[in-house]
Design a protein around this motif. Structure first.
Motif, mmCIF file in Angstrom:
data_model
loop_
_atom_site.group_PDB
_atom_site.id
_atom_site.type_symbol
_atom_site.label_atom_id
_atom_site.label_comp_id
_atom_site.label_asym_id
_atom_site.label_seq_id
_atom_site.Cartn_x
_atom_site.Cartn_y
_atom_site.Cartn_z
ATOM 1 N N GLU A 34 93.528 -19.818 -5.619
ATOM 2 C CA GLU A 34 94.227 -20.847 -6.382
ATOM 3 C C GLU A 34 93.373 -22.113 -6.493
ATOM 4 O OE1 GLU A 34 98.230 -21.778 -5.097
ATOM 5 O OE2 GLU A 34 98.395 -19.782 -4.192
ATOM 6 N N LYS A 136 91.762 -30.432 -6.895
ATOM 7 C CA LYS A 136 92.616 -30.301 -8.075
ATOM 8 C C LYS A 136 93.789 -31.276 -7.960
ATOM 9 C CE LYS A 136 93.938 -26.205 -9.372
ATOM 10 N NZ LYS A 136 94.300 -24.778 -9.484
ATOM 11 N N PRO A 137 94.168 -31.921 -9.051
ATOM 12 C CA PRO A 137 95.304 -32.840 -8.999
ATOM 13 C C PRO A 137 96.592 -32.197 -8.488
ATOM 14 C CG PRO A 137 94.070 -33.190 -11.016
ATOM 15 C CD PRO A 137 93.489 -31.958 -10.348
ATOM 16 N N SER A 138 96.750 -30.891 -8.654
ATOM 17 C CA SER A 138 97.963 -30.210 -8.192
ATOM 18 C C SER A 138 97.952 -29.903 -6.695
ATOM 19 C CB SER A 138 98.153 -28.905 -8.967
ATOM 20 O OG SER A 138 97.062 -28.030 -8.726
ATOM 21 N N ASN A 139 96.815 -30.082 -6.037
ATOM 22 C CA ASN A 139 96.695 -29.755 -4.620
ATOM 23 C C ASN A 139 97.096 -30.964 -3.769
ATOM 24 O OD1 ASN A 139 96.050 -28.806 -2.096
ATOM 25 N ND2 ASN A 139 94.063 -27.962 -2.712
ATOM 26 N N LYS A 140 98.383 -31.216 -3.717
ATOM 27 C CA LYS A 140 98.922 -32.414 -3.044
ATOM 28 C C LYS A 140 98.584 -32.451 -1.553
ATOM 29 C CE LYS A 140 100.880 -33.683 -6.878
ATOM 30 N NZ LYS A 140 100.112 -34.490 -7.785
ATOM 31 N N GLU A 168 89.040 -26.469 -14.627
ATOM 32 C CA GLU A 168 90.068 -27.294 -14.000
ATOM 33 C C GLU A 168 89.567 -28.714 -13.758
ATOM 34 O OE1 GLU A 168 93.137 -26.366 -13.269
ATOM 35 O OE2 GLU A 168 93.070 -24.177 -13.271
ATOM 36 N N HIS A 170 89.342 -32.124 -11.591
ATOM 37 C CA HIS A 170 89.286 -32.411 -10.159
ATOM 38 C C HIS A 170 89.164 -33.912 -9.955
ATOM 39 C CE1 HIS A 170 88.736 -28.182 -9.373
ATOM 40 N NE2 HIS A 170 88.661 -28.418 -8.084
#
Length: 181
Positions: A34, A136-140, A168, A170
């Motif tokens: 992911e 990645k911005p979604s990887n909080k 993606e 970053h």
């Protein structure tokens, strides 16, 4: 090199760790994919992990990259890896931070401890000036860990890394040696 904190320690991997490294990669294959670029199927073999460790040790000797395992103090189990790669000397004196942690170990603070150990190693043993990391911005969770360990968000790199066939975005995070900031 072995660095110890409250719950974990990090150390350079040896060929004796190859089976544990393979198990970590196999058990977390879909989870790691992911966040990281796809790897070929032969990556998930014991000979390939032995080769990976051997190549890592060569890169350490050449001051190019430093890959370490993250191990639990209590059991000695390998639960992740953390590395400083793309080491640049001279006017840069920097490196790129990368890490993975067994999905089942998330939320325990182990990666925060590991990053703190590697920051100390990078600044006070390798004498680096700057460490960078991409996320990645979604990887909080990863963003929180970087912020807790002193990294600052320096902006968005659009379409930076190809993951699962998709370019993606970053965030670029960085930390500067405390004596030079």
């Amino acid at each position: 090199m072995k660095k110890v904190s409250q719950h974990i320690y990090v150390r350079t991997l040896t060929e004796n760790d190859a089976e544990s490294l393979l198990t970590l990669e196999l058990e977390n294959r879909s989870y790691f994919q992911e966040f990281t670029p796809l790897v070929k199927d032969d990556f998930f073999t014991l000979p390939r992990q032995i080769e990976r460790i051997q190549r890592s040790r060569q890169r350490i000797a050449q001051d190019e990259s430093y890959m370490h395992g993250i191990f639990l103090n209590e059991t000695g189990a390998l639960i992740g890896t953390i590395s400083l790669s793309s080491v640049e000397r001279g006017p840069i004196e920097g490196a790129w931070l990368g890490y993975v942690l067994d999905q089942r170990q998330g939320g325990n603070g182990y990666m925060t401890e590991a990053i703190r150990l590697i920051i100390d190693f990078a600044f006070f043993e390798l004498n680096l000036h700057r460490i960078e990391a991409g996320v990645k911005p979604s990887n909080k969770g990863s963003i929180r860990v970087l912020e807790k360990t002193g990294f600052e968000n320096e902006g968005l790199n659009r379409k930076k890394v190809k993951i699962n066939g998709v370019w993606e975005d970053h965030y670029l995070f960085a930390i500067i040696h405390p004596d030079e900031s």
